[in-house]
Design a protein around this motif. Structure first.
Motif, PDB file in Angstrom:
ATOM      1  N   PHE A 204       0.832  -1.205   0.000  1.00 38.43           N
ATOM      2  CA  PHE A 204       0.000   0.000   0.000  1.00 38.43           C
ATOM      3  C   PHE A 204       0.870   1.260   0.000  1.00 38.43           C
ATOM      4  N   VAL A 205       1.915   1.244   0.808  1.00 45.46           N
ATOM      5  CA  VAL A 205       2.787   2.424   0.913  1.00 45.46           C
ATOM      6  C   VAL A 205       3.503   2.694  -0.395  1.00 45.46           C
ATOM      7  N   HIS A 206       3.697   1.645  -1.202  1.00 50.01           N
ATOM      8  CA  HIS A 206       4.501   1.763  -2.421  1.00 50.01           C
ATOM      9  C   HIS A 206       4.011   2.884  -3.330  1.00 50.01           C
ATOM     10  N   GLU A 207       2.718   3.062  -3.482  1.00 49.22           N
ATOM     11  CA  GLU A 207       2.197   4.105  -4.369  1.00 49.22           C
ATOM     12  C   GLU A 207       1.379   5.139  -3.599  1.00 49.22           C
ATOM     13  N   GLY A 208       1.726   5.353  -2.351  1.00 51.80           N
ATOM     14  CA  GLY A 208       1.100   6.409  -1.578  1.00 51.80           C
ATOM     15  C   GLY A 208      -0.276   6.098  -1.049  1.00 51.80           C
ATOM     16  N   ARG A 209      -0.682   4.844  -1.120  1.00 60.00           N
ATOM     17  CA  ARG A 209      -1.973   4.496  -0.533  1.00 60.00           C
ATOM     18  C   ARG A 209      -1.800   4.347   0.971  1.00 60.00           C
ATOM     19  N   SER A 210      -2.896   4.474   1.699  1.00 62.85           N
ATOM     20  CA  SER A 210      -2.847   4.318   3.151  1.00 62.85           C
ATOM     21  C   SER A 210      -3.680   3.109   3.559  1.00 62.85           C
ATOM     22  N   LEU A 211      -3.205   2.413   4.579  1.00 62.54           N
ATOM     23  CA  LEU A 211      -3.914   1.249   5.119  1.00 62.54           C
ATOM     24  C   LEU A 211      -4.074   1.481   6.622  1.00 62.54           C
ATOM     25  N   GLU A 212      -5.302   1.652   7.049  1.00 65.63           N
ATOM     26  CA  GLU A 212      -5.587   1.916   8.464  1.00 65.63           C
ATOM     27  C   GLU A 212      -6.223   0.684   9.090  1.00 65.63           C
ATOM     28  N   LEU A 213      -5.846   0.405  10.326  1.00 66.70           N
ATOM     29  CA  LEU A 213      -6.323  -0.787  11.031  1.00 66.70           C
ATOM     30  C   LEU A 213      -6.915  -0.389  12.375  1.00 66.70           C
ATOM     31  N   ARG A 214      -8.108  -0.889  12.659  1.00 71.19           N
ATOM     32  CA  ARG A 214      -8.743  -0.677  13.950  1.00 71.19           C
ATOM     33  C   ARG A 214      -9.102  -2.027  14.557  1.00 71.19           C
ATOM     34  N   LEU A 215      -8.554  -2.290  15.736  1.00 65.37           N
ATOM     35  CA  LEU A 215      -8.781  -3.558  16.428  1.00 65.37           C
ATOM     36  C   LEU A 215      -9.430  -3.293  17.783  1.00 65.37           C
TER      37      LEU A 215
ATOM     38  N   CYS B 247     -11.377  -2.930   9.787  1.00 59.91           N
ATOM     39  CA  CYS B 247     -11.954  -2.795  11.134  1.00 59.91           C
ATOM     40  C   CYS B 247     -12.429  -4.156  11.604  1.00 59.91           C
ATOM     41  N   LEU B 248     -12.009  -4.547  12.806  1.00 60.72           N
ATOM     42  CA  LEU B 248     -12.462  -5.791  13.430  1.00 60.72           C
ATOM     43  C   LEU B 248     -13.241  -5.434  14.696  1.00 60.72           C
ATOM     44  N   ALA B 249     -14.405  -6.036  14.863  1.00 57.31           N
ATOM     45  CA  ALA B 249     -15.237  -5.752  16.041  1.00 57.31           C
ATOM     46  C   ALA B 249     -16.112  -6.960  16.330  1.00 57.31           C
ATOM     47  N   ILE B 250     -16.690  -6.975  17.526  1.00 58.24           N
ATOM     48  CA  ILE B 250     -17.670  -7.990  17.898  1.00 58.24           C
ATOM     49  C   ILE B 250     -19.043  -7.325  17.878  1.00 58.24           C
ATOM     50  N   VAL B 251     -19.950  -7.847  17.031  1.00 56.24           N
ATOM     51  CA  VAL B 251     -21.287  -7.277  16.870  1.00 56.24           C
ATOM     52  C   VAL B 251     -22.304  -8.390  17.033  1.00 56.24           C
ATOM     53  N   ASP B 252     -23.189  -8.248  18.029  1.00 52.25           N
ATOM     54  CA  ASP B 252     -24.242  -9.245  18.277  1.00 52.25           C
ATOM     55  C   ASP B 252     -23.671 -10.644  18.430  1.00 52.25           C
TER      56      ASP B 252
ATOM     57  N   GLN C 106     -21.007 -11.916  17.202  1.00 52.30           N
ATOM     58  CA  GLN C 106     -20.253 -12.406  16.056  1.00 52.30           C
ATOM     59  C   GLN C 106     -19.065 -11.497  15.781  1.00 52.30           C
ATOM     60  N   ALA C 107     -18.020 -12.108  15.223  1.00 54.58           N
ATOM     61  CA  ALA C 107     -16.863 -11.315  14.813  1.00 54.58           C
ATOM     62  C   ALA C 107     -17.143 -10.710  13.444  1.00 54.58           C
ATOM     63  N   ARG C 108     -17.023  -9.381  13.365  1.00 58.40           N
ATOM     64  CA  ARG C 108     -17.261  -8.698  12.089  1.00 58.40           C
ATOM     65  C   ARG C 108     -15.966  -8.047  11.625  1.00 58.40           C
ATOM     66  N   LEU C 109     -15.518  -8.453  10.433  1.00 55.92           N
ATOM     67  CA  LEU C 109     -14.321  -7.895   9.805  1.00 55.92           C
ATOM     68  C   LEU C 109     -14.780  -7.115   8.579  1.00 55.92           C
TER      69      LEU C 109
ATOM     70  N   GLY D  92     -17.691  -7.178   3.926  1.00 55.34           N
ATOM     71  CA  GLY D  92     -17.912  -7.537   5.324  1.00 55.34           C
ATOM     72  C   GLY D  92     -17.890  -9.037   5.523  1.00 55.34           C
ATOM     73  N   VAL D  93     -17.198  -9.484   6.575  1.00 51.30           N
ATOM     74  CA  VAL D  93     -17.106 -10.905   6.927  1.00 51.30           C
ATOM     75  C   VAL D  93     -17.675 -11.077   8.329  1.00 51.30           C
ATOM     76  N   LEU D  94     -18.618 -12.002   8.481  1.00 47.57           N
ATOM     77  CA  LEU D  94     -19.182 -12.346   9.786  1.00 47.57           C
ATOM     78  C   LEU D  94     -18.780 -13.778  10.129  1.00 47.57           C
ATOM     79  N   LEU D  95     -18.198 -13.969  11.318  1.00 54.29           N
ATOM     80  CA  LEU D  95     -17.760 -15.293  11.769  1.00 54.29           C
ATOM     81  C   LEU D  95     -18.318 -15.550  13.161  1.00 54.29           C
ATOM     82  N   PRO D  96     -18.723 -16.794  13.428  1.00 47.02           N
ATOM     83  CA  PRO D  96     -19.170 -17.106  14.795  1.00 47.02           C
ATOM     84  C   PRO D  96     -17.992 -17.072  15.760  1.00 47.02           C
ATOM     85  N   THR D  97     -18.215 -16.469  16.930  1.00 46.05           N
ATOM     86  CA  THR D  97     -17.147 -16.420  17.927  1.00 46.05           C
ATOM     87  C   THR D  97     -17.182 -17.673  18.781  1.00 46.05           C
TER      88      THR D  97
END
Length: 558
Positions: free
Chosen positions: A291-302, A340-345, A347-350, A417-422
């Motif tokens: 991503f950095v190679h051509e000036g793109r940005s990659l943001e991560l929220r955990l 963004c990774l979070a727990i919603v209802d 379930q793990a939501r990515l 969006g990816v939903l996985l059982p926790t």
């Protein structure tokens, strides 16, 4: 006086109109729209009608008796005629009550018929006319109903039996024709099934061979890059480019192989209790340099707390890698991608969201198809096989989850969006294996590899680690080398020019000192069946090319 026809005189042509009109069986000729186009004398006599019925719809001439609420003659005849028009085949009707109008103030006379409807086909197989043949069996029905004298009843019964015999003959012939068609169709289905199975086997062989042929040069190039990194501790501008491009080639090779496994239902999982944050963080770290190679940005929220799931760490990381690769392809230089990774209802939501080219909202489901791409083919279409999203969906669904895509339209970015059982909240966190230090022991290693570039690079890398290395390029040389020398480890390719690696392993294991050797298969053949065959042949481990040096050294330490 001779009455013979002079030689060469043509025979008289039959008058088919007269023959038709003289036929004893009542015949009615209908157009496909059930309009009467011709009728013979026997039919006019049987129905008490005149030739003026020609040109009229048959159901206008012969309606149901309105005084009989159970009358079904029109319905049954229409069904039979429609069957003939629809199938182009003869339809023999059951004995049918069909009352005939008398013309006297709307009166009807009771009649019983035995009808057969036969199509007339043109050269293209289209129905041009329908021959409606009937036999008036009213008298027989009346005699049977009234119980007339035995002799006459027996005679009429004999007549009916003969008629039934004819009907049975007609039906038996139709059944034979249907059975013959069924046998022919079954034979075609069997042949098609065998052909599909052979095509599937051929495709599997092709994919396995292609994987092997792709992984060999990738492995050599990867090993050479690692060797350059050792020789250039201060770094070199070309090294990140090589690592980046080799990583892309490796992912494309994996997508091709995994895409085939996903389509055939043979994608394998090694599930374990894991914290999904680590897999997400690792995948983002691996992709950040691209991503950095051509000036793109990659943001991560955990999230602050663990996100426990029961899953295959490598496969789940592959899902995020494929989604990030997709974002990288369709986001312009300087664009932004957010993970963004979070727990919603429960379930793990990515979520992977970018501000790239987006797509038509109606195209969302199609994007997960095999070889589907968001951008149309053209000179500026990003590289890739169109398999990454299909593989990601298969992996997610194998984990009991769901994956979806959304965009507000072209040019408005995309979100996946990816939903996985926790895992259960009270489940213990999986224990991490204890780290081991580098082994100090010097090993005597035999490398069996027909790719000379790869063999030479592996040899140099391992000798830099202090090991004693011997290289051979054929299975026969490997068998000979292991007779006179006691090696600690044998790294053996499976696809050798003279004999396969399985044969080498079985031969080595059959010797008195063969049990003490550590046999490791290193090959581009990396399907589940390849691993099973390697284990059965006596290999202790199976590694897929390209093999990073760190992974090889970790295995040698163990």
């Amino acid at each position: 006086m001779s009455t013979s026809r002079p030689s060469g005189t043509p025979k008289p042509v039959p008058d088919f109109r007269r023959l038709f009109d003289s036929t004893l069986s009542p015949l009615l000729i209908l157009a496909p729209d059930f309009t009467i186009v011709e009728v013979n004398r026997a039919y006019l006599t049987a129905t008490g009608t005149r030739r003026s019925i020609v040109g009229r719809p048959v159901f206008d001439v012969f309606p149901d008796n309105p005084e009989d609420p159970s009358a079904d003659g029109v319905t049954n005849l229409r069904r039979s005629l429609e069957t003939v028009v629809g199938t182009g085949r003869t339809d023999t009707m059951a004995l049918q009550r069909y009352d005939i109008p008398t013309g006297d103030e709307g009166g009807f006379v009771e009649r019983y018929w035995s009808p057969v409807n036969t199509p007339v086909l043109d050269a293209d197989g289209r129905v041009t006319h329908i021959i409606h043949r009937v036999e008036d069996v009213t008298e027989f029905v009346r005699l049977r109903r009234a119980g007339h004298e035995r002799e006459r009843a027996a005679a009429e019964a004999q007549m009916r039996a003969e008629g039934m015999e004819i009907d049975l003959f007609v039906r038996a012939r139709e059944i034979r024709e249907v059975n013959e068609q069924l046998r022919r169709v079954n034979g075609e289905l069997d042949a098609a099934g065998r052909q599909l199975q052979e095509e599937q086997r051929a495709k599997d062989r092709f994919i396995a061979t292609l994987s092997h042929e792709l992984r060999n040069p990738l492995a050599a190039a990867t090993a050479a890059t690692e060797l350059l990194a050792l020789d250039l501790p201060g770094g070199h501008p070309a090294l990140p480019v090589l690592e980046r491009q080799l990583g892309i080639l490796a992912r494309m090779s994996n997508d091709l192989l995994d895409g085939t496994r996903a389509l055939t239902g043979r994608l394998e999982l090694v599930p374990d209790r894991m914290d999904l944050r680590s897999a997400v963080e690792s995948a983002c770290a691996d992709m950040r340099g691209l991503f950095v190679h051509e000036g793109r940005s990659l943001e991560l929220r955990l999230p602050d707390g663990p996100v426990l799931v029961d899953g295959d760490r490598l496969r789940l990381a592959q899902v995020l890698t494929n989604l990030l690769s997709n974002a990288l392809k369709y986001t312009l230089p300087g664009g932004r991608t957010e993970v963004c990774l979070a727990i919603v209802d429960g379930q793990a939501r990515l979520t992977v969201r970018d501000d790239g080219i987006g797509f038509d909202p109606g195209q969302a489901e199609e994007l997960f198809g095999v070889f589907m791409r968001a951008a149309p083919a053209g000179p500026h279409t990003p590289e890739g096989l169109g398999l990454g999203l299909a593989v990601a969906r298969t992996i997610v669904e194998l984990h009991g989850g769901r994956i979806s895509a959304h965009s507000d339209g072209p040019g408005k970015g995309a979100s996946f969006g990816v939903l996985l059982p926790t895992a259960a909240p009270d489940a213990p966190q999986p224990a991490r294996p204890a780290a081991t230090g580098r082994a100090q022991r010097q090993l005597v290693i035999l490398i069996v590899e027909d790719n000379t570039d790869l063999a030479a690079t592996y040899r140099t890398l391992l000798e830099r680690q202090g090991h004693h290395v011997t290289v051979v390029h054929t299975g026969a040389d490997a068998v000979t080398a292991t007779e006179a020398n006691l090696f600690d480890v044998v790294l053996c390719d499976l696809g050798l020019p003279d004999m396969d690696g399985y044969t080498v392993a079985r031969t080595v294991r059959s010797r008195p000192h063969g049990a003490g050797l550590r046999l490791i298969a290193v090959s581009g053949f990396s399907r589940g069946t390849d691993r099973t065959l390697a284990h059965e042949a006596g290999f202790d481990a199976h590694l897929a090319k390209p093999l990073p040096l760190a992974d090889l050294l970790d295995l040698l330490e163990r």
